[in-house]
Write an enzyme that holds these catalytic residues in place. Structure first.
Site, PDB file in Angstrom:
ATOM      1  CB  SER A 149      -8.275   1.143  -8.600  1.00 24.16           C
ATOM      2  OG  SER A 149      -8.232  -0.070  -9.134  1.00 24.16           O
ATOM      3  CG  ASP A 301      -6.463  -1.272  -5.271  1.00 23.21           C
ATOM      4  OD1 ASP A 301      -6.319  -1.675  -6.793  1.00 23.21           O
ATOM      5  OD2 ASP A 301      -7.536  -1.366  -4.839  1.00 23.21           O
TER       6      ASP A 301
END
Length: 572
Positions: A149, A301
């Site tokens: 992330s 992401d």
């Protein structure tokens, strides 16, 4: 620094024939020259948590590498086989822009194939929401995303999705963890069956992009002269979001070229996290140069989005995750109401640390607001557990939102389009997104939130975080900023304790290391260690009545002072 015996014992286990020569050489090097690095690499096993695994890449049991991920995948393969006996098993795999994400994704695909499981592997990086979509679209039993992330460049991770497209939740999580824990490194099957690995790309992109436009577009007016500056922050949204906006009718989309190329070093930002204002600095500068109406930034992401809009003085300001969430939710509620689709069975989703304003919205529109633990997997579980209740949309304070249920995780692609639709329509009406937010404060109450994240790295940091939570539990505060504590919810013990009456109630949610204080004046303070970063987070929410938008600045200052006092008093 002397290396403790239990660290040496674990490190020596990695010198067995199950590990390759490169790994063994690195361990020997750490033993001789870097005892601290060896300790950090082996003092614990990098745990497969309730949604997957995230950590620093490197050699050792506390690092992301071919062996820790291989063990995860072997255990997961064994679990899938036991869960779906006799079925032709299928998994989908995607990855982001991080260092080694592509090679780790290939490794994971090879282990699945070695276990006779068919793999659909994206041929290049893709957004996380597209993987969630692909799992359902391709009829897979599970899915994997290789991503950390918005963590720093040295991190990577492994997120697991189930057949419904949502991240794993009970009972699957415990079953998978048990299989992984029962797996040894010697059990990992590393010999691939290439015929079981199929590469996917444009054919899934096309269906996902079409679905995103269908779910996020509401025929907003004013698109022709609505200017958007977009930055992917070196991440995956560059592969889909420009096309989504184009197909939805947006002609004036200006991409921040300096941040458009995927790059795991994230060279232009300190942190590729749209929660951090600094991450959008370049985009904001570009927006001022061209007179843009809105700035959109997504994390690597592409599940989180940050938005900047112009205030009543024409200045670009960043909205926080709670503000974005309530604006999007109200817009969706208005659309459903206009279409005659609300009959009282519908629900919106949120989390226990997000703004209480979501409950006010649900009440006003006659729908239910379900609040779960932090993380979109719990909102996905709500949808799965309640098929009789249509899901409208939902979000959490950490800059994530989900429009409908075609994706079962936070989705910055569709949410970015939705934000543009709301803002373009507002502009066509002679209003702005900012003015709409202020009016919401008048209509539903002025809620202001603030997040404090304390970084505590390494073994010592983990102990500090543990001690902070222990103190908050064992020495509960009776008063915060001059207001009596009326309720303490401890999600670890599943007990809600009413301070005034002494009454205790059971919390009907899975156990989690979260503690929430409520006070007489409506303040709410939540504390929780992050499950993915070396941080402890404090979520502060205060509220008051706002009589008119003219009173906004004065009232906001009062709420800001209240938050500052709470932070000062807690010493955070």
């Amino acid at each position: 620094m002397q290396i403790e015996d239990h660290i040496l014992k674990k490190a020596n286990e990695w010198l067995s024939p199950a590990f390759d020569d490169t790994t063994k050489e690195k361990i020997k090097e750490m033993m001789e020259a870097s005892p601290k690095e060896l300790t950090e690499s082996f003092y614990k096993d990098l745990e497969f948590g309730t949604g997957g695994m995230r950590g620093i890449m490197g050699t050792g049991s506390n690092r992301i590498n071919k062996y820790t991920l291989g063990k995860n995948t072997q255990g997961l393969s064994d679990y899938i086989k036991k869960t779906y006996p006799g079925e032709d098993l299928k998994v989908a795999i995607a990855y982001d822009c991080r260092h080694n994400s592509d090679t780790l994704a290939r490794l994971v695909a090879e282990v699945f194939s070695a276990n006779d499981i068919k793999v659909y592997l994206f041929s290049a990086l893709r957004p996380t929401p597209e993987l969630s979509f692909a799992v359902k679209h391709l009829g897979c039993h599970c899915g994997i995303v290789l991503t950390a992330s918005h963590n720093p460049p040295e991190y990577n991770g492994y997120k697991v999705y189930w057949a419904d497209g949502g991240q794993i939740v009970p009972p699957q999580d415990a079953g998978i963890i048990a299989e992984i824990n029962a797996t040894s490194f010697e059990d990992i099957r590393f010999s691939p069956k290439d015929e079981l690995i199929t590469f996917i790309d444009k054919e899934v992109d096309e269906v996902f992009i079409s679905a995103s436009v269908d779910n996020g577009s509401f025929n907003a007016r004013g698109k022709d002269d609505f200017k958007i500056v977009f930055t992917s922050l070196h991440g995956t949204s560059i592969t889909t979001l420009p096309e989504v906006l184009k197909r939805a009718g947006y002609k004036n989309v200006y991409v921040v070229e300096e941040q458009a190329t995927p790059d795991g070093n994230f060279p232009t930002v300190k942190s590729p996290n749209p929660e951090e204002p600094e991450a959008l600095t370049i985009a904001l500068q570009k927006a001022e140069e061209i007179g843009a109406d809105m700035v959109i930034g997504t994390d690597p992401d592409s599940d989180r989005l940050g938005i900047a809009v112009r205030d009543d003085k024409g200045k670009l300001i960043l909205l926080n995750g709670n503000q974005t969430m309530v604006l999007m939710t109200k817009f969706l509620l208005d659309q459903w109401k206009k279409d005659g689709r609300i009959n009282g069975k519908e629900f919106i989703g949120s989390t226990i640390v997000s703004t209480p304003m979501m409950h006010k919205l649900a009440e006003a529109y006659g729908v239910e607001c379900k609040a779960g633990l932090t993380g979109f997997k719990w909102i996905a579980k709500m949808i799965k557990d309640h098929p009789e209740q249509p899901f409208i949309g939902g979000g959490e304070e950490s800059f994530g939102f989900m429009v409908g249920d075609f994706v079962r995780d936070k989705d910055a692609i569709t949410s970015s389009l939705l934000a543009c639709e709301i803002a373009a329509e507002a502009k066509a009406e002679g209003s702005t997104l900012y003015k709409k937010l202020l009016q919401m404060y008048v209509d539903f109450g002025f809620y202001k939130e603030h997040l404090v994240s304390l970084v505590k790295k390494g073994m010592e940091g983990a102990e500090e975080i543990k001690q902070i939570m222990t103190d908050l539990r064992n020495k509960p505060l009776k008063e915060i900023n001059g207001s009596k504590v009326t309720l303490i919810e401890d999600y670890q013990s599943s007990v809600a304790h009413h301070m005034t009456t002494g009454e205790e109630k059971t919390i009907d949610l899975p156990k989690s290391n979260v503690l929430i204080y409520y006070t007489e004046d409506g303040s709410k303070i939540a504390a929780r260690p992050s499950g993915t970063e070396p941080k402890i987070k404090f979520y502060v929410s205060v509220n008051t009545k706002l009589d008119s938008t003219d009173e906004f600045e004065k009232t906001e200052q009062e709420l800001r002072n209240r938050i500052d006092n709470i932070i000062s008093e807690l010493g955070i």
